[in-house]
Design a protein around this motif. Structure first.
Motif, PDB file in Angstrom:
ATOM      1  N   MET A   1     -70.079 -13.488 -33.090  1.00 61.26           N
ATOM      2  CA  MET A   1     -69.567 -13.861 -34.334  1.00 61.26           C
ATOM      3  C   MET A   1     -69.344 -12.593 -35.231  1.00 61.26           C
ATOM      4  SD  MET A   1     -72.703 -16.556 -35.241  1.00 61.26           S
ATOM      5  CE  MET A   1     -73.255 -17.380 -33.854  1.00 61.26           C
ATOM      6  N   THR A   2     -69.765 -11.422 -35.080  1.00 66.46           N
ATOM      7  CA  THR A   2     -69.238 -10.589 -35.686  1.00 66.46           C
ATOM      8  C   THR A   2     -68.019  -9.927 -35.025  1.00 66.46           C
ATOM      9  OG1 THR A   2     -71.449  -9.528 -35.718  1.00 66.46           O
ATOM     10  CG2 THR A   2     -69.764  -7.701 -36.202  1.00 66.46           C
ATOM     11  N   CYS A   3     -67.070  -9.731 -36.209  1.00 62.70           N
ATOM     12  CA  CYS A   3     -65.705  -9.525 -35.737  1.00 62.70           C
ATOM     13  C   CYS A   3     -65.181  -8.242 -35.776  1.00 62.70           C
ATOM     14  CB  CYS A   3     -64.824 -10.320 -36.685  1.00 62.70           C
ATOM     15  SG  CYS A   3     -65.293 -12.047 -36.991  1.00 62.70           S
ATOM     16  N   ALA A   4     -64.186  -7.820 -34.968  1.00 67.64           N
ATOM     17  CA  ALA A   4     -63.761  -6.330 -34.962  1.00 67.64           C
ATOM     18  C   ALA A   4     -62.913  -6.234 -36.303  1.00 67.64           C
ATOM     19  CB  ALA A   4     -62.712  -6.107 -33.986  1.00 67.64           C
ATOM     20  N   PHE A   5     -62.442  -7.131 -37.033  1.00 68.51           N
ATOM     21  CA  PHE A   5     -61.839  -7.263 -38.376  1.00 68.51           C
ATOM     22  C   PHE A   5     -62.423  -8.409 -39.006  1.00 68.51           C
ATOM     23  CE2 PHE A   5     -58.604  -8.990 -35.804  1.00 68.51           C
ATOM     24  CZ  PHE A   5     -58.247 -10.105 -36.047  1.00 68.51           C
ATOM     25  N   ALA A   6     -62.013  -8.573 -40.263  1.00 68.00           N
ATOM     26  CA  ALA A   6     -62.812  -9.449 -41.091  1.00 68.00           C
ATOM     27  C   ALA A   6     -62.547 -10.736 -40.610  1.00 68.00           C
ATOM     28  CB  ALA A   6     -62.130  -9.327 -42.679  1.00 68.00           C
ATOM     29  N   GLY A   7     -63.584 -11.688 -40.716  1.00 63.92           N
ATOM     30  CA  GLY A   7     -63.500 -13.256 -40.380  1.00 63.92           C
ATOM     31  C   GLY A   7     -64.760 -13.688 -40.791  1.00 63.92           C
ATOM     32  N   ARG A   8     -64.913 -15.041 -40.939  1.00 63.61           N
ATOM     33  CA  ARG A   8     -66.050 -15.816 -41.354  1.00 63.61           C
ATOM     34  C   ARG A   8     -65.966 -16.943 -40.354  1.00 63.61           C
ATOM     35  NH1 ARG A   8     -63.887 -16.260 -46.723  1.00 63.61           N
ATOM     36  NH2 ARG A   8     -63.241 -18.499 -47.040  1.00 63.61           N
ATOM     37  N   LEU A   9     -67.017 -17.683 -40.098  1.00 64.89           N
ATOM     38  CA  LEU A   9     -67.228 -19.014 -39.425  1.00 64.89           C
ATOM     39  C   LEU A   9     -67.326 -20.007 -40.618  1.00 64.89           C
ATOM     40  CD1 LEU A   9     -69.651 -17.756 -36.587  1.00 64.89           C
ATOM     41  CD2 LEU A   9     -67.447 -18.232 -36.423  1.00 64.89           C
ATOM     42  N   LYS A  10     -66.614 -21.005 -40.236  1.00 62.72           N
ATOM     43  CA  LYS A  10     -66.896 -22.378 -41.195  1.00 62.72           C
ATOM     44  C   LYS A  10     -66.808 -23.560 -40.308  1.00 62.72           C
ATOM     45  CE  LYS A  10     -65.146 -23.272 -45.456  1.00 62.72           C
ATOM     46  NZ  LYS A  10     -64.038 -23.025 -46.608  1.00 62.72           N
ATOM     47  N   LYS A  11     -67.935 -24.296 -40.478  1.00 64.14           N
ATOM     48  CA  LYS A  11     -68.244 -25.321 -39.781  1.00 64.14           C
ATOM     49  C   LYS A  11     -67.838 -26.750 -40.467  1.00 64.14           C
ATOM     50  CE  LYS A  11     -71.398 -27.673 -36.695  1.00 64.14           C
ATOM     51  NZ  LYS A  11     -72.632 -27.709 -36.199  1.00 64.14           N
ATOM     52  N   TRP A  12     -66.778 -27.330 -39.896  1.00 69.42           N
ATOM     53  CA  TRP A  12     -66.172 -28.641 -40.579  1.00 69.42           C
ATOM     54  C   TRP A  12     -66.620 -29.617 -39.437  1.00 69.42           C
ATOM     55  CZ3 TRP A  12     -62.464 -24.603 -40.939  1.00 69.42           C
ATOM     56  CH2 TRP A  12     -62.290 -24.171 -42.246  1.00 69.42           C
ATOM     57  N   ALA A  13     -67.543 -30.572 -39.573  1.00 70.85           N
ATOM     58  CA  ALA A  13     -68.035 -31.598 -38.724  1.00 70.85           C
ATOM     59  C   ALA A  13     -68.484 -30.763 -37.603  1.00 70.85           C
ATOM     60  CB  ALA A  13     -66.654 -32.512 -38.414  1.00 70.85           C
ATOM     61  N   ASN A  14     -67.796 -30.760 -36.428  1.00 68.62           N
ATOM     62  CA  ASN A  14     -68.525 -30.439 -35.247  1.00 68.62           C
ATOM     63  C   ASN A  14     -67.847 -28.922 -34.817  1.00 68.62           C
ATOM     64  OD1 ASN A  14     -70.395 -30.387 -33.308  1.00 68.62           O
ATOM     65  ND2 ASN A  14     -69.627 -31.897 -32.059  1.00 68.62           N
ATOM     66  N   PRO A  15     -66.386 -28.849 -34.601  1.00 65.60           N
ATOM     67  CA  PRO A  15     -66.017 -27.477 -34.241  1.00 65.60           C
ATOM     68  C   PRO A  15     -66.257 -26.267 -34.984  1.00 65.60           C
ATOM     69  CG  PRO A  15     -64.433 -28.886 -34.770  1.00 65.60           C
ATOM     70  CD  PRO A  15     -65.398 -29.881 -34.958  1.00 65.60           C
ATOM     71  N   ILE A  16     -66.424 -25.173 -34.701  1.00 63.07           N
ATOM     72  CA  ILE A  16     -66.340 -23.745 -35.686  1.00 63.07           C
ATOM     73  C   ILE A  16     -64.970 -23.133 -35.772  1.00 63.07           C
ATOM     74  CG2 ILE A  16     -67.344 -21.758 -35.902  1.00 63.07           C
ATOM     75  CD1 ILE A  16     -69.894 -22.846 -34.813  1.00 63.07           C
ATOM     76  N   ALA A  17     -64.503 -23.123 -37.017  1.00 70.12           N
ATOM     77  CA  ALA A  17     -63.507 -22.498 -37.173  1.00 70.12           C
ATOM     78  C   ALA A  17     -63.518 -21.099 -37.712  1.00 70.12           C
ATOM     79  CB  ALA A  17     -62.466 -23.374 -38.270  1.00 70.12           C
ATOM     80  N   PHE A  18     -62.624 -20.144 -37.155  1.00 69.04           N
ATOM     81  CA  PHE A  18     -62.974 -18.613 -37.837  1.00 69.04           C
ATOM     82  C   PHE A  18     -61.663 -18.520 -38.692  1.00 69.04           C
ATOM     83  CE2 PHE A  18     -64.450 -18.663 -33.396  1.00 69.04           C
ATOM     84  CZ  PHE A  18     -65.489 -17.797 -33.453  1.00 69.04           C
ATOM     85  N   VAL A  19     -62.122 -18.077 -39.968  1.00 65.61           N
ATOM     86  CA  VAL A  19     -61.387 -17.798 -41.150  1.00 65.61           C
ATOM     87  C   VAL A  19     -61.180 -16.354 -40.986  1.00 65.61           C
ATOM     88  CG1 VAL A  19     -60.995 -18.399 -43.314  1.00 65.61           C
ATOM     89  CG2 VAL A  19     -62.219 -19.929 -42.054  1.00 65.61           C
ATOM     90  N   LEU A  20     -59.953 -15.900 -40.924  1.00 66.51           N
ATOM     91  CA  LEU A  20     -59.577 -14.602 -41.029  1.00 66.51           C
ATOM     92  C   LEU A  20     -59.160 -14.028 -42.344  1.00 66.51           C
ATOM     93  CD1 LEU A  20     -57.631 -14.212 -37.641  1.00 66.51           C
ATOM     94  CD2 LEU A  20     -60.364 -13.827 -38.083  1.00 66.51           C
ATOM     95  N   PHE A  21     -59.450 -12.675 -42.914  1.00 68.68           N
ATOM     96  CA  PHE A  21     -58.887 -12.421 -44.098  1.00 68.68           C
ATOM     97  C   PHE A  21     -58.952 -10.915 -44.045  1.00 68.68           C
ATOM     98  CE2 PHE A  21     -63.245 -13.703 -44.100  1.00 68.68           C
ATOM     99  CZ  PHE A  21     -63.845 -12.708 -44.411  1.00 68.68           C
ATOM    100  N   SER A  22     -58.375 -10.148 -44.969  1.00 68.26           N
ATOM    101  CA  SER A  22     -58.480  -8.789 -44.920  1.00 68.26           C
ATOM    102  C   SER A  22     -59.489  -8.107 -45.486  1.00 68.26           C
ATOM    103  CB  SER A  22     -57.023  -8.345 -45.754  1.00 68.26           C
ATOM    104  OG  SER A  22     -57.551  -8.503 -47.119  1.00 68.26           O
ATOM    105  N   PHE A  23     -59.671  -6.913 -45.127  1.00 67.54           N
ATOM    106  CA  PHE A  23     -60.687  -6.049 -45.433  1.00 67.54           C
ATOM    107  C   PHE A  23     -61.001  -6.085 -47.055  1.00 67.54           C
ATOM    108  CE2 PHE A  23     -60.620  -4.156 -41.130  1.00 67.54           C
ATOM    109  CZ  PHE A  23     -62.169  -4.366 -40.900  1.00 67.54           C
ATOM    110  N   SER A  24     -59.786  -5.994 -47.775  1.00 65.21           N
ATOM    111  CA  SER A  24     -59.783  -5.887 -49.211  1.00 65.21           C
ATOM    112  C   SER A  24     -60.268  -7.394 -49.452  1.00 65.21           C
ATOM    113  CB  SER A  24     -58.290  -5.567 -49.655  1.00 65.21           C
ATOM    114  OG  SER A  24     -57.521  -6.636 -49.397  1.00 65.21           O
ATOM    115  N   GLU A  25     -59.977  -8.409 -49.151  1.00 62.92           N
ATOM    116  CA  GLU A  25     -60.567  -9.647 -49.294  1.00 62.92           C
ATOM    117  C   GLU A  25     -61.930  -9.934 -49.139  1.00 62.92           C
ATOM    118  OE1 GLU A  25     -56.910 -12.731 -48.508  1.00 62.92           O
ATOM    119  OE2 GLU A  25     -57.808 -11.810 -46.672  1.00 62.92           O
TER     120      GLU A  25
END
Length: 197
Positions: A1-25
């Motif tokens: 779950m920890t990413c080498a660069f920025a990202g977050r986990l978002k769960k919509w219904a069943n699958p987990i989606a990785f949402v990526l964004f910049s370090f400034s974000e």
């Protein structure tokens, strides 16, 4: 779950989606509303937003079989190992990692690195003694092992873990689990797609 660069986990219904964004974000108000320290990871499920790896894994482990034992005492021990991974074993590993990345050009780096590595070796020695020849920290695989393997993987390429064959084998067992492979491959696919687009 920890990413080498920025990202977050978002769960919509069943699958987990990785949402990526910049370090400034990461430092922008939208992300800081999820993680007040402007770091990763974060996890969203409906109107629930969590931050901190341990809290996220604990939340998931409580809701899915196989990560926390049914027996109350074994469950408490698994949770204890989650805390130990993040609060006792990880800090000296992170200190060493930060030094090798950000301080290697300082004149005092050559003197400081052995001190940091000795601190890591103390923790690895203690953990190695506790694990012994067991496969997992407390009988069956648990969220405690998931967190500990993740923390120990930070030492890949350092040469430190290899001095403890039982810990190297322990990490290899964790990485060989089908759930680990699926999660790693899914996360890698997201990062690969993002870097080629």
């Amino acid at each position: 779950m920890t990413c080498a660069f920025a990202g977050r986990l978002k769960k919509w219904a069943n699958p987990i989606a990785f949402v990526l964004f910049s370090f400034s974000e990461m430092k922008e108000p939208a992300h800081c509303a999820l993680h007040p320290f402007g770091q990763i990871p974060t996890y969203e499920e409906g109107d629930l937003a969590l931050f901190e790896s341990g809290a996220i894994v604990f939340h998931i482990a409580q809701r899915h079989a196989g990560l926390l034992p049914d027996d109350a005492n074994a469950r408490a021990r698994a949770i204890t190992w989650m805390f130990a991974a993040l609060s006792t074993v990880e800090p000296p590993i992170v200190d060493r990692g930060i030094a090798t990345l950000l301080e290697h050009d300082k004149i005092w780096y050559g003197e400081r690195l052995p001190i940091l590595e000795d601190r890591v070796r103390v923790r690895l020695g203690e953990l190695s003694s506790r694990l012994g020849d067991a496969d997992w920290l407390d009988d069956a695989f648990s969220a405690g092992d998931l967190m500990m393997v993740t923390v120990l993987r930070r030492l890949n390429g350092s040469g430190l873990l290899e001095k403890y064959p039982n810990l190297s084998a322990y990490v290899a067992r964790g990485e060989a689990r089908q759930a680990f492979k699926r999660a790693f491959d899914a996360q890698l696919a997201v990062f690969t797609a993002a870097s080629t687009s």
